[in-house]
Design an enzyme around this catalytic site. Structure first.
Site, PDB file in Angstrom:
ATOM      1  CD  GLU A  78      -0.540   2.551  22.726  1.00  0.00           C
ATOM      2  OE1 GLU A  78      -0.664   3.050  21.577  1.00  0.00           O
ATOM      3  OE2 GLU A  78      -1.515   2.200  23.416  1.00  0.00           O
ATOM      4  CE  LYS A 151      -4.327   3.797  24.645  1.00  0.00           C
ATOM      5  NZ  LYS A 151      -4.019   2.806  23.578  1.00  0.00           N
ATOM      6  CB  CYS A 203      -2.025   5.919  21.845  1.00  0.00           C
ATOM      7  SG  CYS A 203      -2.355   5.638  20.090  1.00  0.00           S
ATOM      8  CE  LYS A 246      -5.155   6.765  12.933  1.00  0.00           C
ATOM      9  NZ  LYS A 246      -4.869   5.379  13.334  1.00  0.00           N
ATOM     10  CG  LEU A 367       3.119 -13.639 -12.546  1.00  0.00           C
ATOM     11  CD1 LEU A 367       4.343 -13.164 -13.335  1.00  0.00           C
ATOM     12  CD2 LEU A 367       2.538 -12.474 -11.750  1.00  0.00           C
ATOM     13  N   GLY A 369      -1.616 -12.564 -15.989  1.00  0.00           N
ATOM     14  CA  GLY A 369      -1.699 -11.502 -16.989  1.00  0.00           C
ATOM     15  C   GLY A 369      -2.806 -10.514 -16.671  1.00  0.00           C
ATOM     16  CB  THR A 482      -3.756 -12.377  -6.558  1.00  0.00           C
ATOM     17  OG1 THR A 482      -4.625 -13.407  -7.045  1.00  0.00           O
ATOM     18  CG2 THR A 482      -2.320 -12.871  -6.618  1.00  0.00           C
TER      19      THR A 482
END
Lengths: 664, 664
Positions: A78, A151, A203, A246, A367, A369, A482
């Site tokens: 698509e 579509k 789709c 899915k 970082l 730890g 993070t």
């Protein structure tokens, strides 16, 4: 002979990925097989949104190859020329639509001896009512545009936004291109017989079977309509991102359609990530018995040649374990195993494509730890190369010696760059400056907190200041946010601190899954056990404050609630639409192996809704992140007004309403 | 008598806003007027998204009053019970939908002697195909629900997202409530004559007249369908946010409809802000000649009583100057005057409602002595009260003495809290720590910039660190992001610096408009000339770096391009969909009074597209802000993949395409 086809094709795929020429002997060998007719190439490509030239060159390469090996047809995903999603860009910058028409005409010219199905944005006739564009597939043949498929069903749930700028097509199947104004007569050829053979859809058009789905979103079923023409083969051009659970749905649905209409279906999916959406490829073919006869690789570009009428295909494996998820997960469980390789590849592709498509090369991250930054470091090393990752340990006075050595050990194991940089001087100076400032402000303002999060946040923000500094100083480098999903739900993340960055790799992964993921990474990566055991065993905590009760750094679960309990709340809300009262009445997995009083449980659930309500702002400024689970808090997937923070999630009794409204 | 009605109503509005009882003598006086029949109350309310109890209590107050004064009907805005927009919240937290049904039934019970039209989210029958909900208006009468009207046209452009979770109604006009499953028999009454008299529709339903609009988005025209029943009056329940140039369109369209069908139209609009959308109220009535006969206040809650059949109404003024914008602005101009009061009120309401609805009271912002922070300070003082604003001057060594004294003078003029806090120690410590760190990193990484933005950004981030620190330390306080629209387009804003904050008041106001706005504020606020002239005359610059050419702080226009030129590019892209080539060929207003070489012009336009492409990430993490202009870069209004940063905005020639695709 089939074996030979796939052995040769794998060589071709490798040569394509290295930008090498395909030798004539390979071409001739493949051609001798496909000469039997009915062979289709499924060109599972990774486009860049809006970069028409890049996409067109890629498509051209495959079309030329298809011509050479004499494929009857080559099928692209698509919107292959535009990349999916392209969002409002086509409206504000119509130049890219004009460009996609120009390049499409160019691609038509090189299509000789085969037929190419190429997805593109089609401007509608100026006088037409409705939206400006169709989401279309052009049928390119003998140098011309031989037909157009548009579509009909336009998804607008989750990350999808098709209806916003696209008009649903009232008709299904191939339309003559002269129905629209964007092509000149010289580009157009009259319809040919191929369109009777193939029932082509786009789709979502194949996601509305009224027997398969209990609930269906649309009235129209384009596949049902196409089936009335009795095509020999269904073809569906897709751009369908991977999400937890899915695969099972998609597999069963495509199989059901093929079986129901006794017609093979060729499903070609986009691969690669565009911002928050990671597309898994895994293009496939089911035969007229609904049996899977071919499946392309996951998360890789590939041209898979199939013959749906002769059951010719090769089934490449799904990501490991995903087969096991073919029965829908109806309950919350800590058994994440079957989804971990998919999770890994989804995020790796998400990171890699974000960097590549934006032009970044390198990443820097703190970082600590702890588990979150550890997993991010591993994923980055694998996605962009260990030499392109810099891990910085930035201890404050609260940081334990173990955290520092764990971080260093991890970096060494991964082979990424590592250094330590103390934030103590910065914290001292900032704290001193701020305390002076607070004393001044206090003269005019009340409401100074007796115990505040200011010291915690200064630490987190100082670290982000270092990381953004590096990003400013060194080219093509971005810092990494993070935060994980469980903590983002709780707003347990610092603005301009750990939740800040150019990209947030694990923002859609809950904490209990991250623990399982760490063990999986240790077992399945080439370098085993890169993550020190101490990091996995450690109780998560931001190491930003000392718990007055223990004299040790505060443990996150004490500040929040057990992660296992928290993650089950999230899972139930996202997957079962459960509310406050349902949650109270549910027996949690955590309760099967822990004593939890009714009061304690209610306190946690109360805390969940209270904290979630005030976390909405943080969700709105979260950096781009890969959507991994079936539902997320990614702002392009889930939208809730920040000013809705006063919702009463508990609900009220009718008698309360009567008493309130009758009081006058 | 009409005069008396409005004099009394203004007393009532005031009493309502103070939460006071309405005295019986006023009730009786008004009742003696409305007894003649056909009087309608337009209840222009300000709801909180998802806070059903808050909204229901407000609606109840007006319904009870309508009963007492004997109005034939009282009309509330679209989704009055839920607040608009509510977005995906109804899907993830279905409890609020259940609650809105419960409270609706309660509101029905208190509706006696009048009819109330109340907007709500209506769950559809479980077995129905399509989406789960209708966007509906309930007709409440004699304690029951007497009928339902459902929205047919669902906008999905700009900030609207209706189609995402709402099913379009296939029928227009009043439907019996038993068509749906969410009401018990006891709540329902059979249809009554009132529905023949009124042709009721919801918001977008009246925005598709095929004669008025050259282009129409939908096939269906609900008003045309309603007109076939020959209602005496049209009623439209709306939630339509204010945007530049929308007033003219709305006015002309409603007038056109009334005139075309020779039927008065009563248009009731929501007021107040929900996150990024600011709704202006200004509910109104046009008589059957298309003449405006009533208009409620802008940006204030009000109950305006009208009699559309007897031309009874009062026309409250629009925001000053807006009448002048009744002819569509077709060209870029620096004459912003006619839109400045609307701009002011839109942002003031945006700030005030964001704070109130989220539970914040106070704001802290950096005062640089520049235009952006100055305007933000003025707006905050007016929106939340000067005592609740703290301006901090945070000089670095680059900050001029003038900037510091201008900031202080401004704060004194406004009467806001003010102090100065040096960021020098923090910059020194941070710079020292970072330089050490950079030296280490340089051992492993190449690509260190010879001249970097690191020092500039350390300054901006140190300031944000102070502001967020204050926000952490003092209750109910958020920092303010001061970035303006022109600079955000150029990415001329520091991540975790000046673009960071809990709210961004002027993120949708271009710089040249801010200059005009500053003069307007000095002239039109109660305290005149609060903004020192020096601030307005000063050339904008972030004072973050020294220009090596002049030895003075860098001027923004030197780093970017003249703001007048920049703002015209933005205006042309947003309002005329112009692209690179169009811009090259356009004569800019700036060029009418400045010599600009062709090369210089092209350089600026190139720079614009280059910088805009890399600013997309910044747009995605921008704090909530008020949408002001006709189009914006607010992420809930405009979405573009960040990975689309390599779009070729210049386009290519056909011959280039042929040469690329033919090369093999």
């Amino acid at each position: 002979m089939t074996d030979n086809l796939y052995t040769l094709s794998e060589i071709v795929d490798k040569k394509f990925s290295h930008g090498e020429e395909i030798p004539d002997n390979i071409i001739n060998s493949i051609r001798s097989i496909t000469a039997a007719g009915d062979y289709i190439g499924m060109a599972q490509i990774n486009p860049i949104a809006g970069n028409i030239e890049y996409n067109a060159k890629k498509i051209a390469k495959y079309i030329k190859y298809a011509c050479k090996i004499g494929l009857e047809m080559i099928v692209f995903p698509e919107l292959a020329l535009m990349g999916y999603p392209i969002e409002d860009t086509i409206d504000r910058h119509p130049v890219i639509v004009e460009e996609n028409i120009k390049w499409l005409k160019g691609l038509a010219k090189i299509t000789r001896g085969t037929t190419a199905l190429v997805g593109f944005i089609e401007p509608r006739k100026i006088e037409a009512e409705g939206k400006k564009y169709f989401n279309s597939v052009a049928i390119l043949k003998e140098g011309k545009i031989a037909g157009i498929v548009r579509k009909s069903l336009l998804p607008n749930y989750s990350e999808f936004n098709d209806y916003r700028y696209i008009e649903p097509s009232p008709v299904v199947g191939v339309q003559p291109p002269e129905t629209l104004g964007c092509f000149d007569r010289e580009n157009i050829m009259p319809s040919s017989k191929i369109f009777e053979k193939y029932g082509i859809s786009i789709c979502e058009d194949c996601w509305n079977n009224k027997e398969f789905f209990e609930k269906h979103l649309y009235e129209k079923d384009p596949i049902e309509e196409l089936s009335e023409e009795k095509p020999a083969v269904f073809i569906n051009c897709s751009a369908s991102p991977t999400r937890a659970k899915k695969e099972q749905l998609k597999h069963n649905m495509l199989s059901f359609i093929a079986q129901k209409y006794k017609t093979p279906i060729v499903y070609v999916n986009q691969v690669g990530a565009i911002d928050n959406s990671s597309f898994d490829g895994s293009s496939r073919v089911f035969n007229s018995n609904g049996e899977l006869i071919a499946r392309a690789k996951s998360f890789e570009e590939q041209l898979l040649i199939v013959n749906p009428l002769k059951n010719t295909g090769k089934i490449y494996p799904l990501t490991k374990g995903l087969d096991k998820s073919l029965t829908e997960q109806k309950v919350f469980t800590l058994e994440y195993e079957s989804d971990l390789e998919r999770t890994y590849k989804t995020i790796i592709q998400g990171i890699r494509d974000y960097f590549r498509k934006c032009g970044f090369k390198r990443a820097v991250l703190g970082l600590s730890g702890g588990l979150d930054s550890t997993i991010c470091a591993v994923l980055l090393a694998d996605a962009i190369g260990k030499e392109n990752v810099y891990g910085i340990s930035m201890p404050s006075k609260i940081t334990s010696r173990e955290s520092r050595s764990d971080a260093e050990e991890l970096a060494n194991n991964l082979g990424i760059n590592f250094t330590e940089a103390s934030i103590k001087p910065m914290i001292e100076t900032t704290t001193e400056s701020l305390n002076k400032l607070f004393a001044v402000i206090e003269q005019n303002w009340d409401g100074r907190f007796k115990t505040s999060f200011t010291p915690d946040n200064i630490q987190a923000r100082s670290r982000a200041m270092f990381l953004w500094g590096i990003s400013n100083e060194f080219s093509s480098c971005i810092p990494i946010a993070t935060s994980d999903k469980s903590e983002l739900y709780m707003g347990y993340a610092t603005i301009n601190g750990d939740m800040s960055g150019g990209f947030a790799p694990i923002a859609d992964v809950p904490k209990t899954k991250l623990f399982a993921f760490a063990r999986w990474l240790n077992k399945n990566r080439e370098v085993k056990n890169a993550i020190p055991e101490a990091i996995i065993l450690k109780k998560p905590g931001a190491e930003l404050a000392i718990d007055p009760k223990t004299g040790k750094p505060l443990i996150a679960e004490d500040a929040l609630m057990p992660y296992e309990f928290l993650d089950e709340i999230i899972w139930r809300i996202e997957n079962k639409n459960e509310g406050y009262q349902d949650l109270l009445n549910t027996k949690f997995v955590y309760e099967t192996h822990n004593q939890v009083t009714k009061e304690q449980k209610q306190e946690w659930i109360d805390k969940f809704f209270r904290r979630m309500s005030t976390a909405l702002y943080k969700w709105s400024i979260l950096p781009p992140s890969v959507i991994v689970e079936s539902r997320s808090i990614n702002k392009y997937d889930y939208r809730q007004p920040i000013t809705s923070s006063k919702i009463n999630y508990k609900g009220v009794k009718d008698s309360y309403i009567d008493s309130i409204l009758k009081t006058d």
